[in-house]
Design a protein around this motif. Structure first.
Motif, PDB file in Angstrom:
ATOM      1  N   ASN A 178       0.836  -1.199   0.000  1.00 45.77           N
ATOM      2  CA  ASN A 178       0.000   0.000   0.000  1.00 45.77           C
ATOM      3  C   ASN A 178       0.875   1.256   0.000  1.00 45.77           C
ATOM      4  N   ALA A 179       0.248   2.403  -0.065  1.00 46.80           N
ATOM      5  CA  ALA A 179       0.992   3.653  -0.220  1.00 46.80           C
ATOM      6  C   ALA A 179       1.874   3.955   0.979  1.00 46.80           C
ATOM      7  N   PHE A 180       1.445   3.585   2.173  1.00 46.24           N
ATOM      8  CA  PHE A 180       2.249   3.822   3.367  1.00 46.24           C
ATOM      9  C   PHE A 180       3.517   2.972   3.328  1.00 46.24           C
ATOM     10  N   GLN A 181       3.382   1.730   2.943  1.00 44.40           N
ATOM     11  CA  GLN A 181       4.537   0.828   2.872  1.00 44.40           C
ATOM     12  C   GLN A 181       5.490   1.239   1.759  1.00 44.40           C
ATOM     13  N   ALA A 182       4.946   1.657   0.620  1.00 46.26           N
ATOM     14  CA  ALA A 182       5.791   2.074  -0.495  1.00 46.26           C
ATOM     15  C   ALA A 182       6.646   3.270  -0.100  1.00 46.26           C
ATOM     16  N   ARG A 183       6.046   4.212   0.594  1.00 42.59           N
ATOM     17  CA  ARG A 183       6.802   5.387   1.013  1.00 42.59           C
ATOM     18  C   ARG A 183       7.899   5.007   1.999  1.00 42.59           C
ATOM     19  N   SER A 184       7.578   4.129   2.938  1.00 43.66           N
ATOM     20  CA  SER A 184       8.554   3.718   3.935  1.00 43.66           C
ATOM     21  C   SER A 184       9.758   3.043   3.289  1.00 43.66           C
ATOM     22  N   MET A 185       9.494   2.200   2.299  1.00 45.93           N
ATOM     23  CA  MET A 185      10.593   1.473   1.660  1.00 45.93           C
ATOM     24  C   MET A 185      11.424   2.386   0.763  1.00 45.93           C
ATOM     25  N   LEU A 186      10.759   3.264   0.022  1.00 44.87           N
ATOM     26  CA  LEU A 186      11.505   4.170  -0.855  1.00 44.87           C
ATOM     27  C   LEU A 186      12.329   5.165  -0.051  1.00 44.87           C
ATOM     28  N   ALA A 187      11.766   5.630   1.061  1.00 40.95           N
ATOM     29  CA  ALA A 187      12.476   6.579   1.915  1.00 40.95           C
ATOM     30  C   ALA A 187      13.516   5.898   2.801  1.00 40.95           C
ATOM     31  N   ARG A 188      13.579   4.563   2.737  1.00 40.85           N
ATOM     32  CA  ARG A 188      14.547   3.764   3.488  1.00 40.85           C
ATOM     33  C   ARG A 188      14.461   4.037   4.987  1.00 40.85           C
ATOM     34  N   GLU A 189      13.221   4.071   5.486  1.00 44.07           N
ATOM     35  CA  GLU A 189      13.023   4.205   6.916  1.00 44.07           C
ATOM     36  C   GLU A 189      13.538   2.945   7.633  1.00 44.07           C
ATOM     37  N   ARG A 190      13.820   3.053   8.911  1.00 46.00           N
ATOM     38  CA  ARG A 190      14.415   1.945   9.659  1.00 46.00           C
ATOM     39  C   ARG A 190      13.536   0.695   9.638  1.00 46.00           C
ATOM     40  N   LYS A 191      12.239   0.895   9.664  1.00 49.78           N
ATOM     41  CA  LYS A 191      11.329  -0.240   9.711  1.00 49.78           C
ATOM     42  C   LYS A 191      11.120  -0.897   8.358  1.00 49.78           C
ATOM     43  N   ALA A 192      11.672  -0.315   7.282  1.00 50.51           N
ATOM     44  CA  ALA A 192      11.361  -0.771   5.931  1.00 50.51           C
ATOM     45  C   ALA A 192      11.756  -2.224   5.693  1.00 50.51           C
ATOM     46  N   LYS A 193      12.955  -2.621   6.148  1.00 50.70           N
ATOM     47  CA  LYS A 193      13.411  -3.995   5.901  1.00 50.70           C
ATOM     48  C   LYS A 193      12.507  -5.015   6.572  1.00 50.70           C
TER      49      LYS A 193
END
Length: 594
Positions: A178-193
């Motif tokens: 979803n859009a929240f997860q896509a943003r987190s992964m693209l922005a390389r937030e700590r929780k993304a992995k």
């Protein structure tokens, strides 16, 4: 009774009569059909193709809803007055003020209705409006994202009817995010992995579902939206005819009374006792119409919409019965790229915001803010091409550091999929590569000195955090898809480590903006600004309420469904009154009927 061409026909049989006939099966069309059914109207949906959802099913599913019900939960405030002023400024006088007001007032009610029929949405607190420098823009909250949808609610039979999404919106071509997860992964937030690991584990451990279909049980974005609407449609047992293109409208004494469709190879005349609602998309797949109306050069292949739809049939049919056309020179522009064996070009929405890339013309010169709204990106390509002759196509260039850390189009980060694992046939077709910038310039036919100079300037801008040419990363919208770990500007990083890469970009679109001019209740207007009785139009089939602009993510789907919601009220003889009419005092109107 006559068709739009004036041909006489005998009376129709009773079994060919409906209260409302909806043409198309995108979000606006399906919402109209569901709402009509809920109002007790006998409804038929006719769809040209074999699949449901049109462009809506390929979209991110976002809707732009001012002052929506979920904003207070995120501690955000909005008002109809502020939202009206913002959209009015964006529309630049090319949409009537009362239509703009109708949208910003009604959208929130439509969003609540979506939740009632099983398609709930939540606001995105940090997703900025697209023009943060325009008065009335908000730094977040107006764009809403659909909650995940369980495809089991449709069953395998229903899921088979749903048009699949773009490969670029799936992880490894399979898993929805979803859009929240896509943003987190693209922005390389700590929780993304950890988030990515959870998504993959959920998918691969779902053996019961995966044994039946390769498509993910968990639908997000446009798939969640259309999946939910299709489930609501099927729950109400609304008639849905696929592979049934509309050929013309029928009229009687100036009123639209029905449609002529082709079903199973036969022409059928269907009567609509109350209304026909056109919601069949724009004309971006019609090359002749593109050449007639859109900026040049233009090519239907560049669009990212379904190749078997959106050919402007219903726009032409509406014009044939007197409907006025408006905004025909405008599209919902986005840069696109060609990936062999994919049925349509891929849109490049967010990767261009990541640090360490730049877009150049044939001179090797930057000519835009790479992180800006995608419609402006496309318009900048046309403007620079008119000036230099070298921006169509343009090139997005990035270095080895970018390649290692970030996705770009079909290229996953090299840490996950190194060059050695990419398809050999992609080199020189999907992406180009050079050990040095001059080598890359030779490969793509770009001026080497210009490319080297542009990269050097970008590297210096990354050091200072200030893009002195186009202020990339200078506002909240740009930074949304930046890398939170990159300082001082999340959108800027050096372009200096070889090898270097380039991907070719075209001025594509996710649909056209022009179509039949409508009033605040989605009624089609004629050249004199008078209502054509019995004919309604929504979505990209109609001229956009946003004028030439794109105020925020969801500015296509939000209006499509909102005006469908208003249309059914008007069809029932209970039109929704405007609440804040004082905002219209002295305001000019564009084609608005009295």
């Amino acid at each position: 009774m006559t068709t739009g061409g004036g041909v006489q026909h005998p009376p129709l049989k009773d079994e060919q009569q409906f209260d409302v006939i909806v043409v198309g099966s995108g979000a606006g069309a399906l919402l109209a059909a569901i709402r009509a059914s809920d109002e007790g109207l006998k409804t038929l949906v006719v769809e040209k193709t074999a699949l449901v959802g049109g462009t809506s099913a390929l979209s991110g599913g976002g809707i732009w809803i001012p002052d929506n019900h979920d904003m207070p939960k995120a501690g955000l405030r909005d008002s109809i007055e502020v939202a009206f002023g913002y959209v009015k400024a964006c529309a630049q006088g090319l949409a009537s003020d009362d239509r703009v007001l109708a949208y910003v007032e009604t959208a929130r009610h439509m969003a609540r209705y979506l939740a009632q029929i099983g398609v709930p949405y939540r606001c995105m607190p940090h997703y900025s409006d697209y023009y943060p420098n325009v008065q009335g823009a908000l730094p977040g909250g107006r764009t809403m994202d659909p909650l995940d949808f369980n495809a089991a609610r449709l069953g395998l039979e229903g899921l088979a009817l749903l048009r699949p999404t773009n490969p670029g919106q799936l992880i490894f071509g399979r898993m929805h995010i979803n859009a929240f997860q896509a943003r987190s992964m693209l922005a390389r937030e700590r929780k993304a992995k950890w988030m990515l690991m959870g998504i993959m584990a959920r998918y691969f451990l779902d053996y019961p579902w995966r044994s039946k279909t390769r498509r993910d049980r968990r639908l997000t974005g446009g798939q969640a939206l259309v999946g939910g609407l299709l489930a609501a449609l099927r729950q109400r047992k609304i008639a849905l005819w696929l592979d049934t293109p509309m050929e013309s409208l029928t009229t009687d004494a100036g009123r639209v009374t029905g449609v002529v469709v082709r079903k199973d190879g036969q022409a059928l005349r269907l009567q609509a006792r109350k209304a026909v609602i056109l919601g069949a998309g724009g004309f971006e797949r019609n090359q002749a119409m593109r050449e007639q109306y859109l900026p040049q050069p233009t090519n239907q292949a560049w669009t990212s919409t379904p190749p078997d739809a959106n050919t402007g049939d219903t726009i032409r049919a509406g014009a044939a019965v007197g409907g006025k056309l408006h905004l025909m020179a405008h599209t919902w522009g986005v840069p696109t790229l060609d990936v062999p064996k994919e049925e349509k070009f891929r849109p490049l929405f967010v990767e261009r915001s990541l640090p360490g890339c730049m877009v150049v013309n044939a001179r090797g010169e930057r000519f835009l803010n790479e992180s800006g709204p995608y419609p402006e990106f496309q318009q900048a390509m046309y403007a620079n091409h008119a000036k230099t002759g070298g921006a169509i196509p343009a090139w997005i260039v990035f270095d080895a550091t970018f390649r290692a850390n970030y996705p770009m189009g079909p290229l996953m980060p090299a840490t996950a999929v190194p060059d050695s694992r990419l398809r050999k046939s992609w080199l020189g077709k999907v992406y180009w590569k050079g050990e040095t910038l001059p080598e890359l310039a030779a490969e793509i036919g770009v001026d080497a000195a210009g490319l080297v100079a542009s990269a050097a300037r970008m590297t210096e801008f990354a050091r200072t955090g200030k893009d002195l040419e186009f202020d990339r990363g200078g506002n909240v919208f740009d930074r949304y898809y930046g890398d939170v770990n990159v300082k001082p500007n999340p959108n800027l990083a050096p372009i200096q480590k070889g090898p270097f890469y380039a991907i070719r970009l075209f001025p594509g679109d996710i649909g056209t903006k022009g179509g039949l001019l409508t009033d605040r209740d989605a009624r089609v207007l004629d050249e004199a600004g008078k209502v054509i009785e019995g004919l309604y139009c929504v979505g990209n089939n109609s001229a956009s309420v946003m004028g030439p602009a794109y105020p925020g993510a969801g500015s296509t789907l939000g209006p499509a469904m909102t005006f469908a919601y208003r249309a059914i009220a008007a069809i029932q003889g209970k039109p929704l009154a405007l609440e804040r009419t004082e905002l219209l005092q002295g305001a000019p109107r564009v084609g608005q009927a009295a």
